[in-house]
Design a protein around this motif. Structure first.
Motif, short mmCIF file in Angstrom:
data_model
loop_
_atom_site.label_atom_id
_atom_site.label_comp_id
_atom_site.label_asym_id
_atom_site.label_seq_id
_atom_site.Cartn_x
_atom_site.Cartn_y
_atom_site.Cartn_z
N ALA A 277 30.53 -5.23 101.30
CA ALA A 277 29.37 -5.34 100.41
C ALA A 277 28.10 -5.63 101.21
O ALA A 277 28.13 -6.16 102.33
CB ALA A 277 29.61 -6.44 99.38
N GLU A 278 26.95 -5.32 100.61
CA GLU A 278 25.67 -5.45 101.28
C GLU A 278 25.38 -6.88 101.73
O GLU A 278 24.79 -7.10 102.79
CB GLU A 278 24.56 -4.96 100.35
N GLU A 279 25.80 -7.86 100.93
CA GLU A 279 25.48 -9.24 101.29
C GLU A 279 26.14 -9.68 102.59
O GLU A 279 25.73 -10.66 103.22
CB GLU A 279 25.86 -10.20 100.16
N LEU A 280 27.19 -8.97 103.02
CA LEU A 280 27.84 -9.30 104.28
C LEU A 280 26.98 -8.95 105.49
O LEU A 280 27.28 -9.34 106.62
CB LEU A 280 29.19 -8.59 104.38
N LEU A 281 25.91 -8.21 105.25
CA LEU A 281 25.00 -7.83 106.33
C LEU A 281 23.92 -8.89 106.58
O LEU A 281 23.14 -8.78 107.52
CB LEU A 281 24.31 -6.50 106.00
N GLU A 282 23.88 -9.90 105.73
CA GLU A 282 22.86 -10.95 105.86
C GLU A 282 22.98 -11.64 107.22
O GLU A 282 24.08 -11.99 107.67
CB GLU A 282 23.05 -11.98 104.76
N VAL A 283 21.84 -11.83 107.88
CA VAL A 283 21.81 -12.43 109.21
C VAL A 283 20.90 -13.65 109.19
O VAL A 283 19.76 -13.59 108.74
CB VAL A 283 21.31 -11.42 110.26
N ARG A 284 21.43 -14.75 109.69
CA ARG A 284 20.64 -15.99 109.81
C ARG A 284 20.48 -16.43 111.26
O ARG A 284 19.64 -17.28 111.56
CB ARG A 284 21.33 -17.11 109.02
N ARG A 285 21.26 -15.85 112.16
CA ARG A 285 21.19 -16.26 113.56
C ARG A 285 21.41 -15.02 114.42
O ARG A 285 22.29 -14.20 114.15
CB ARG A 285 22.26 -17.31 113.86
#
Length: 363
Positions: A277-285
């Motif tokens: 899913a798209e939310e797994l692409l979220e990057v914080r670091r």
């Protein structure tokens, strides 16, 4: 000042060379022959380094009244830029060949040869600004975004570092639009004034990156799996996929919730592509290596903006240097789909302060 002007055969480099002449510099034009099969590489606005481009560069030099030479750097280009492109994709990473070309060819091979021949600087048609400021140790040259943000190329230039920046000239950094450059070229009688811009990867003239990779790396069939390891499709080579990709996945089984799926990981060791899913692409670091700094490497967190694509939007972040030429960025804005191998460039305002090659990300 003796200046070597890199003439690609396009309008930007021609006008940049003209402005260097107007500034009173002793200018010599050089065209870099980078392709082994130059006659076959231009297709409309795709590709570069063709016989057509060399001819256009020569005609521009004639109009400007400057000496003109062709330097064959095709072997160096193949052994560095193209080889790096292939090895990075083969290892499951996503390289930017323009960054590597600036690093290995334009501001290493070309600049080093120019220096050896007694030139003081290399002039190119890149859209970026060099700002000289007074510092405790004397004048310091800073790399900044171009006035025309739509054409800004500071992202792909960040890899050059401060020492090479000291011997670079970018006369187009202050222009407000590409239309201004074309109008100036026409007024100067340069035949390239209406020549289309080249785009995409210069050595993939037809724009088919997957086809280029397949021709060089061969067919390597494998599985496309979801995050639970369930096989949902197949591929002809994991090297042809990149994190964040949505199109061209050819999935045979839709997601249970019916939502689109994206590439979230490429695993070359098992020749597997993972989708989710798209939310797994979220990057914080973001963590990178081979860091290049235009300031003293910050040992404490420093507020900045991060850009991870040549034409991407910068996001709010903070950065600090890590041991062994490392860089760590904590993302405070919204960022998705960052792949290992991409170039991470950090800015403070319009100024480039550092660059690194992405080695990993975290949520």
């Amino acid at each position: 000042m003796r200046v070597l002007a890199a003439l690609s055969g396009g309008v930007d480099s021609a006008v940049a060379a003209a402005r260097a002449v107007d500034a009173g510099h002793d200018v010599v034009g050089v065209h870099m022959a980078l392709a082994r099969e130059r006659a076959e590489l231009r297709n409309g606005s795709r590709g570069c380094c063709s016989i057509e481009d060399a001819g256009d560069a020569r005609r521009a030099a004639d109009v400007l009244g400057i000496p003109y030479y062709v330097w064959d750097l095709s072997e160096r280009f193949e052994d560095t830029v193209v080889a790096d492109f292939l090895s990075e994709y083969e290892a499951g990473r996503t390289p930017n060949p323009c960054v590597r070309c600036n690093e290995h060819i334009k501001f290493r091979a070309l600049l080093d040869r120019a220096t050896a021949l007694g030139f003081d600087a290399v002039c190119t048609g890149h859209y970026a600004r060099v700002v000289t400021v007074d510092a405790d140790g004397g004048p310091t040259r800073e790399l900044h975004r171009a006035a025309d943000l739509a054409k800004d190329q500071s992202y792909v230039l960040a890899v050059m570092g401060p020492e090479r920046l000291a011997r670079a000239v970018f006369p187009l950094g202050d222009v407000v639009s590409k239309a201004e450059v074309r109008a100036e070229a026409a007024a100067r009688g340069l035949s390239v004034s209406a020549k289309p811009d080249s785009y995409d990867i210069c050595f993939v003239a037809d724009g088919d990156t997957q086809g280029f990779l397949r021709a060089r790396l061969g067919s390597r069939p494998g599985d496309v799996v979801d995050v639970d390891g369930v096989v949902v499709g197949s591929h002809d080579g994991a090297y042809a996929y990149t994190v964040g990709q949505r199109r061209g996945l050819g999935l045979g089984r839709p997601a249970a919730d019916g939502r689109p799926r994206y590439v979230v990981d490429v695993r070359p060791a098992t020749n597997t592509v993972v989708v989710g899913a798209e939310e797994l692409l979220e990057v914080r670091r973001v963590v990178g290596d081979r860091a290049v700094w235009f300031v003293d490497p910050p040992t404490r967190w420093t507020t900045c903006e991060l850009q991870v694509r040549a034409h991407g939007s910068p996001v709010a972040a903070r950065v600090r240097a890590l041991p062994d030429d490392g860089m760590e960025v904590e993302v405070t804005g919204r960022l998705r789909g960052v792949a290992p191998g991409q170039s991470a460039v950090v800015y403070v305002g319009t100024r480039v302060v550092g660059q690194a090659t992405v080695t990993g990300t975290g949520r």
